[in-house]
Scaffold this active site. Structure first.
Site, PDB file in Angstrom:
ATOM      1  N   TYR A 194      55.381  83.517  -6.669  1.00 20.72           N
ATOM      2  CA  TYR A 194      54.573  83.550  -7.895  1.00 20.72           C
ATOM      3  C   TYR A 194      54.960  84.740  -8.764  1.00 20.72           C
ATOM      4  CZ  TYR A 194      50.202  83.202 -10.648  1.00 20.72           C
ATOM      5  OH  TYR A 194      49.270  83.068 -11.655  1.00 20.72           O
ATOM      6  N   SER A 248      50.933  85.896 -16.180  1.00 21.86           N
ATOM      7  CA  SER A 248      49.878  86.463 -15.333  1.00 21.86           C
ATOM      8  C   SER A 248      50.038  87.970 -15.380  1.00 21.86           C
ATOM      9  CB  SER A 248      50.082  85.970 -13.899  1.00 21.86           C
ATOM     10  OG  SER A 248      49.304  86.711 -12.983  1.00 21.86           O
TER      11      SER A 248
END
Ligand code: NAD
Length: 260
Positions: A155, A142
């Site tokens: 995350y 990401s």
């Protein structure tokens, strides 16, 4: 371009994983799909992908948070399709909360699914790749593998960790014809992001429209969501022979987000 290659794509019943699966199938790769969902909908996806692209498509429902199930996914692919040439570590979940109230079980789940599953799957397929002197390990991290945002401690930690794992794999496997690369997408409109819009609205105390405009796309210079098909095209390139010398790279496809 990928005829006779076999790919496992984790978390491919939805979103980015499904898009990458379709991209690889369009180039002739046989697939093992993985992910959660309704059994009849998954069977429809499996059969439709097989019919549309003329490739073999199997499905294995391993829960990627469970190492023994991850290992059985690898064994299943080898037993059903004979080999594993390409692994796309894509399965992922998100949880958004301030760190001091971040649920501990959620922390463990985010780390297990977004990071540890990649270790367990790669470990299981490397011996076969080494023996054939070909392998393509593609990890979907990401922009949050390169930068941080508030309320996403687990995350961001997991995605940064995935980049570290990928670089280490690249070095360890470089002389065996195996590459390891990470794709770092900006925001892509998928079910995962739809859920985050609601969660972030709650965490920041603002409306869903404000989350999209002022939080999600505020740093994305193009002011557009990244498209699943764009990520699939990059994954196809990384899986190809033309990408043999590209290894250990962290490739941002984020509309300019991480330039700030
Ligand atoms: P999604 O929710 O649409 O798809 C996630 C997939 O993972 C689904 O198939 C789901 O069933 C599967 N999955 C979830 N938990 C699982 C588990 N325990 N075991 C097996 N499968 C599991 O999400 P998406 O947006 O397509 O995200 C895919 C990946 O891309 C994730 O790793 C995510 O972090 C990353 N990513 C997404 C975006 C975005 O904006 N959508 C941006 C950057 C990175």
């Amino acid at each position: 371009m990928l005829a006779k290659k076999v790919a496992i794509i984790t978390g491919s019943t939805s979103g980015i994983g499904l898009g990458i699966a379709r991209g690889l199938a369009a180039q002739g790769a046989d697939l093992v799909l993985n992910g959660f969902g309704q059994a009849d909908e998954i069977e429809f996806l499996r059969a439709e992908t097989e019919r549309r692209y003329g490739v073999r498509v199997r499905y294995h429902g391993a829960d990627m948070s469970r190492p023994e199930q991850v290992r059985s996914l690898a064994l299943y692919a080898q037993a059903e399709l004979g080999r594993v040439d390409i692994v796309v570590n894509n399965a992922g979940i998100q949880h958004v909360a301030p760190v001091e109230t971040f649920d501990e079980a959620k922390w463990d789940a985010v780390l297990a699914i977004n990071l540890s599953s990649a270790f367990h799957l790669v470990k299981a397929v490397i011996p076969g790749m080494r023996a054939r002197r070909f392998g393509r390990l593609i990890h979907i991290a990401s922009a949050h593998g390169l930068t941080a945002s508030p309320f996403k401690s687990a995350y961001v930690a997991a995605k940064h960790g995935l980049l570290g794992l990928s670089k280490t794999l690249a070095l360890e496997l470089a002389e065996d014809g195996i590459t390891s690369n990470t794709i770092c997408p900006g925001y892509v409109k998928t079910p995962l992001v739809d859920k985050q819009i609601a969660d972030q609205a709650r965490a920041h105390g603002i409306s869903p429209e404000q989350v999209v405009r002022d939080v999600m796309l505020s740093h994305q210079a193009r002011k557009e969501f990244v498209q699943v098909e764009e990520l699939a095209a990059l994954a196809v390139f990384l899986a190809s022979d033309a990408a043999a010398s590209m290894t250990g790279a962290a490739l941002a496809m984020d509309g300019g987000w991480t330039l700030h």
